[in-house]
Enzyme design. Structure first.
Site, PDB file in Angstrom:
ATOM      1  N   GLY A  69      50.999  46.231  37.031  1.00 56.84           N
ATOM      2  CA  GLY A  69      50.645  45.872  38.392  1.00 56.84           C
ATOM      3  C   GLY A  69      49.135  45.863  38.580  1.00 56.84           C
ATOM      4  O   GLY A  69      48.374  46.256  37.687  1.00 56.84           O
ATOM      5  N   GLY A  71      45.728  46.328  41.542  1.00 58.53           N
ATOM      6  CA  GLY A  71      45.289  46.904  42.803  1.00 58.53           C
ATOM      7  C   GLY A  71      43.971  46.292  43.228  1.00 58.53           C
ATOM      8  O   GLY A  71      43.561  45.244  42.734  1.00 58.53           O
ATOM      9  N   PHE A  73      40.968  47.314  42.706  1.00 59.56           N
ATOM     10  CA  PHE A  73      39.831  47.401  41.788  1.00 59.56           C
ATOM     11  C   PHE A  73      40.179  47.147  40.330  1.00 59.56           C
ATOM     12  O   PHE A  73      39.306  47.231  39.469  1.00 59.56           O
ATOM     13  CB  PHE A  73      39.169  48.784  41.897  1.00 59.56           C
ATOM     14  CG  PHE A  73      38.531  49.026  43.235  1.00 59.56           C
ATOM     15  CD1 PHE A  73      37.564  48.175  43.722  1.00 59.56           C
ATOM     16  CD2 PHE A  73      38.906  50.112  43.998  1.00 59.56           C
ATOM     17  CE1 PHE A  73      36.973  48.396  44.952  1.00 59.56           C
ATOM     18  CE2 PHE A  73      38.325  50.349  45.232  1.00 59.56           C
ATOM     19  CZ  PHE A  73      37.351  49.484  45.713  1.00 59.56           C
ATOM     20  N   GLY A  74      41.436  46.851  40.017  1.00 57.87           N
ATOM     21  CA  GLY A  74      41.745  46.629  38.616  1.00 57.87           C
ATOM     22  C   GLY A  74      43.205  46.377  38.351  1.00 57.87           C
ATOM     23  O   GLY A  74      44.019  46.218  39.264  1.00 57.87           O
ATOM     24  N   ASP A 195      44.118  56.276  51.248  1.00 56.84           N
ATOM     25  CA  ASP A 195      44.868  55.048  50.945  1.00 56.84           C
ATOM     26  C   ASP A 195      46.313  55.387  50.586  1.00 56.84           C
ATOM     27  O   ASP A 195      46.854  54.887  49.601  1.00 56.84           O
ATOM     28  CB  ASP A 195      44.200  54.273  49.808  1.00 56.84           C
ATOM     29  CG  ASP A 195      44.666  52.814  49.750  1.00 56.84           C
ATOM     30  OD1 ASP A 195      45.151  52.306  50.783  1.00 56.84           O
ATOM     31  OD2 ASP A 195      44.535  52.188  48.673  1.00 56.84           O
TER      32      ASP A 195
END
Length: 366
Positions: A69, A71, A73-74, A195
């Site tokens: 998966g 996100g 930032f990466g 988050d």
């Protein structure tokens, strides 16, 4: 002793003292001067070191078949280290603004905290790839049952065919609350996750929930009220889970995490995302639930939970239906208390945790 000799000794002694003070200053200055990678280096000093080459081999050169998966930032890949440890490797996209900072923030947040409901960060990699390009990655323990997001909103090709029953959802809620309680109250400096959402709650082989992704975390050591406000800020977090005071003024606090937790609970028991198309304008997931509470609360409960006998409550006899309804109402009462727009009325996670445990123990006692 002659005057000349006395003066010579005094000058030599003074000079020696100046040199000692100068050396002491230099040593102290170098020791105390902040270094950009200090957090990562101190983290790596007590953890297993891993190279870019080993991560490349572990993930079969970051093969798309190992992609778990992505996100903000990466991207995350499944891998197997040389010692046989199965891991999840989060490769930072350093072209994205804030990616490098999130790497050091996460190392800072996770280097000294340990809890059964937090995803374990095994090590980090700060290196260059085979093209001599900067490379940063975080290596976590692998969570075989994926994320809570996948269980609540499974894609068509998902292997999670069995739905979560009420008992499992209660246990997940308690696990996440336990993690937040530890971060907010048991760390030397309170940590605000900032988050919290289903995709950042991962499930291990026993379906124990672990909170992960601390790339936006903040050490909360400012005002006694656990709040920090900035007049200029870049909104961080995920729309739908962000506390109203943070969205309006940039105020961050442990109470902001509680709001996100409350939204997560509402999603857990209704299976409605806060970004669902039905929530527009002034209508939000918490407001929708508050309108239905308490008399029509069963109308918005996830249909999979409407039959208590077939959903993890086989020990409950039909005559206990009222007890089951009271359990559901009590759960949503906690959800709404966590998502109150008023900071004063919003619950503390330390008060939430025992209430959730009491509901579970009362409803599922042998």
């Amino acid at each position: 002793m002659s005057l000349v000799l006395k003066v010579t000794i005094a000058v030599a002694g003074f000079t020696f003292l100046i040199v000692l003070l100068g050396l002491a200053y230099i040593l102290f200055y170098r020791k105390s001067k902040p270094v950009k990678v200090a957090s990562s280096e101190s983290f790596r000093a007590v953890h297993k070191r891993v190279s870019y080459e080993e991560l490349s081999v572990a993930t079969d050169k970051f093969n798309p078949t190992n992609f778990l998966g992505g996100g903000g930032f990466g991207s995350v890949f499944k891998g197997c280290l040389r010692d046989g440890t199965v891991v999840a490797v989060k490769v930072l996209n350093l072209e994205k603004h804030g990616a490098s900072k999130s790497f050091f923030v996460e190392c800072d947040a996770l280097r000294s905290i340990r809890h059964r409901n937090l995803v374990k960060l095994i090590t980090s990699c700060l290196s260059t790839d085979f093209n001599n390009t900067d490379f940063k990655a975080l290596v976590y323990e692998f969570m075989p049952n994926g994320s809570l997001e996948e269980w609540l909103h499974p894609p068509e090709n998902s292997s999670h065919g069995i739905q979560l029953d009420l008992s499992q959802r209660l246990n997940i809620a308690i696990d996440v609350a336990s993690a937040l309680d530890y971060l907010h109250n048991d760390c030397s400096t309170p940590i605000v996750h900032r988050d919290l959402k289903p995709s950042n709650v991962l499930l291990d082989q026993d379906m124990t929930a672990r909170v992960g992704d601390f790339g936006l975390a903040r050490l909360q050591d400012t005002e006694p009220s656990d709040c920090h406000q900035s007049t200029t800020f870049n909104l961080k977090g995920t729309i739908g889970y962000i506390a109203p005071e943070y969205g309006i003024s940039g105020m961050t606090s442990t109470k902001a995490d509680v709001f996100s937790f409350g939204v997560l609970l509402l999603e857990l028991f209704t299976r409605k995302k806060p970004t669902d198309d039905m929530f527009t304008g002034e209508v939000s997931l918490p407001k929708w639930v508050s309108v239905m509470f308490p008399h029509r609360i069963l109308d918005i409960l996830d249909p999979e939970l409407l039959n208590p006998i077939s959903n993890g409550m086989a020990s409950i006899r039909p005559k206990d239906e009222e007890s089951w309804k009271f359990c559901i109402i009590s759960l949503f009462e906690i959800c709404l208390a966590c998502t109150s727009e008023s900071l004063e009325k919003r619950m503390n996670i330390r008060d939430v945790l025992p209430k959730l445990k009491k509901i579970r123990d009362n409803q599922f006692q042998c």
